[in-house]
Design a protein around this motif. Structure first.
Motif, PDB file in Angstrom:
ATOM      1  N   LEU A  19       0.636  -4.796  -1.708  1.00 14.73           N
ATOM      2  CA  LEU A  19       1.343  -5.574  -0.648  1.00 14.73           C
ATOM      3  C   LEU A  19       0.154  -6.878  -1.016  1.00 14.73           C
ATOM      4  O   LEU A  19       0.376  -8.468  -0.090  1.00 14.73           O
ATOM      5  N   THR A  20      -1.017  -6.906  -1.271  1.00 16.59           N
ATOM      6  CA  THR A  20      -2.744  -7.687  -0.770  1.00 16.59           C
ATOM      7  C   THR A  20      -2.241  -8.434  -1.838  1.00 16.59           C
ATOM      8  O   THR A  20      -2.715  -9.612  -1.766  1.00 16.59           O
ATOM      9  N   GLU A  25      -3.925 -12.814  -1.745  1.00 18.43           N
ATOM     10  CA  GLU A  25      -4.693 -12.739  -0.653  1.00 18.43           C
ATOM     11  C   GLU A  25      -6.144 -12.812  -1.805  1.00 18.43           C
ATOM     12  O   GLU A  25      -6.953 -13.148  -1.774  1.00 18.43           O
ATOM     13  N   TYR A  26      -6.315 -12.310  -2.728  1.00 20.26           N
ATOM     14  CA  TYR A  26      -7.532 -12.181  -4.460  1.00 20.26           C
ATOM     15  C   TYR A  26      -7.198 -13.708  -4.979  1.00 20.26           C
ATOM     16  O   TYR A  26      -8.184 -13.939  -5.113  1.00 20.26           O
ATOM     17  N   THR A 206     -15.679  -8.384  -3.250  1.00 18.04           N
ATOM     18  CA  THR A 206     -14.576  -8.828  -1.860  1.00 18.04           C
ATOM     19  C   THR A 206     -13.077  -7.853  -2.743  1.00 18.04           C
ATOM     20  O   THR A 206     -12.428  -8.370  -1.345  1.00 18.04           O
ATOM     21  N   ILE A 207     -12.807  -7.849  -4.025  1.00 16.72           N
ATOM     22  CA  ILE A 207     -11.878  -7.197  -3.603  1.00 16.72           C
ATOM     23  C   ILE A 207     -11.750  -5.546  -3.171  1.00 16.72           C
ATOM     24  O   ILE A 207     -10.469  -5.621  -2.253  1.00 16.72           O
ATOM     25  N   ASN A 212      -9.312  -2.949   1.888  1.00 17.24           N
ATOM     26  CA  ASN A 212      -9.960  -1.994   2.845  1.00 17.24           C
ATOM     27  C   ASN A 212      -9.525  -3.013   4.587  1.00 17.24           C
ATOM     28  O   ASN A 212      -8.844  -2.050   5.328  1.00 17.24           O
ATOM     29  N   ASN A 213     -10.059  -3.832   4.506  1.00 14.78           N
ATOM     30  CA  ASN A 213      -8.747  -4.720   5.401  1.00 14.78           C
ATOM     31  C   ASN A 213      -7.380  -3.916   5.684  1.00 14.78           C
ATOM     32  O   ASN A 213      -6.442  -3.936   6.680  1.00 14.78           O
ATOM     33  N   THR A 214      -6.833  -4.121   4.515  1.00 15.62           N
ATOM     34  CA  THR A 214      -5.413  -4.026   4.701  1.00 15.62           C
ATOM     35  C   THR A 214      -4.919  -2.429   5.401  1.00 15.62           C
ATOM     36  O   THR A 214      -4.670  -1.554   5.826  1.00 15.62           O
ATOM     37  N   THR A 215      -5.727  -1.515   4.410  1.00 12.79           N
ATOM     38  CA  THR A 215      -5.418   0.288   4.627  1.00 12.79           C
ATOM     39  C   THR A 215      -6.911   0.666   5.577  1.00 12.79           C
ATOM     40  O   THR A 215      -4.895   1.306   6.681  1.00 12.79           O
TER      41      THR A 215
END
Length: 284
Positions: A19-20, A25-26, A206-207, A212-215
């Motif tokens: 999803l990310t 996002e990266y 950053t990765i 972590n923001n998504t999980t």
């Protein structure tokens, strides 16, 4: 743009990465993160880290601990999934084996030596008070497709693999489940090559921040159960059960857990000795 290679199993646990990546996002942070599916699981990823084919692996805790002790120049930087992995114990649908104890002394299909399916066969044997020298035999089958072929053709007798990944094969009559064997620790961690950590700590942070923001809010994503069911060809009720059993983590794995993993692996003669916590872990 910095290219970074990451590997993981093509299973529902890793949907957050997909999803990310899909959302770019990266790339928005100047990182070209390239995902690589490893159907061979932990053993294949350990080899890929050693060969520098990948920089990061989302990998089974017990497998990477064993391989770092065996010389893999990588470190665990974080727990990814906090809850245990529920390993289903499978036989061919037409097999005469009905219970776990019927499998004592028979041949376990494993993806490769040092893989999760290999190490968990030892855990299952110990749980059932089998003799680890006499009651365990192995046949290398590489991946889930190899297990289907191996069990159907009676090259091997049973196979441990993540319960929900193999559930469609139970439902369609390829496999029959005779029980479960949960891992006695958090199942997935994020491991990174030491050389990459030394040279790219900013990008690595950053990765990890992005994933972590998504999980952290993964279960709150609208219709996430339907998305998983469609993408991984699983029944909606199975996905919903799996979601209730699974918790992600954004923390470094603690000393007590690492001690527990090493104690168990040492007792089973899977590792020759224990090592210091800092030999296995890198805190960013």
């Amino acid at each position: 743009m910095k290219q970074v290679n990451i590997g993981g199993v093509p299973e529902h646990f890793n949907l957050a990465w997909y999803l990310t990546l899909k959302d770019g996002e990266y790339k928005n942070e100047g990182i070209n993160l390239r995902w690589h599916d490893y159907y061979g699981g932990t053993g294949a990823m350990c080899k890929a880290l050693r060969n520098k084919d990948i920089d990061i692996a989302v990998i089974l805790t017990e497998g990477i601990v064993k391989d770092i002790i065996a010389g893999n120049p990588s470190k665990i930087v974080q727990t990814f999934v906090q809850t245990p992995l529920i390993w289903g114990i499978h036989v061919a649908a037409k097999s005469n084996y009905k219970t776990i104890n019927d499998l004592k002394g028979t041949k376990a299909a494993i993806s490769r030596y040092g893989s999760g399916s290999h190490l968990m066969a030892y855990i299952n044997a110990e749980n059932n008070q089998w003799n680890l020298d006499n009651d365990l035999n192995f046949e290398v089958i590489k991946n889930l497709d190899g297990a289907v072929e191996g069990l159907t053709n009676e090259v091997a007798d049973y196979f441990l693999w993540e319960k929900f990944t193999t559930k469609p094969l139970v439902d369609n009559g390829t496999f029959r489940s005779v029980g479960n064997c949960p891992s006695p620790w958090p199942c997935f961690v994020i491991a990174v090559r030491e050389e990459f950590i030394e040279n790219n700590e900013t990008e690595l942070k950053t990765i990890l921040d992005i994933i972590n923001n998504t999980t952290a809010d993964f279960k709150d994503i609208p219709s996430i159960d339907k998305t998983i069911a469609n993408r991984y060809e699983q029944k909606l009720e199975d996905v919903q059960e799996w979601l209730t059993l699974t918790e992600w983590s954004q923390e470094v794995i603690d000393k007590k857990t690492i001690e527990n993993v090493q104690n168990k692996l040492l007792k089973l003669n899977i590792i020759p000795n224990k090592v210091d916590y800092n030999t296995l872990i890198h805190k960013l």
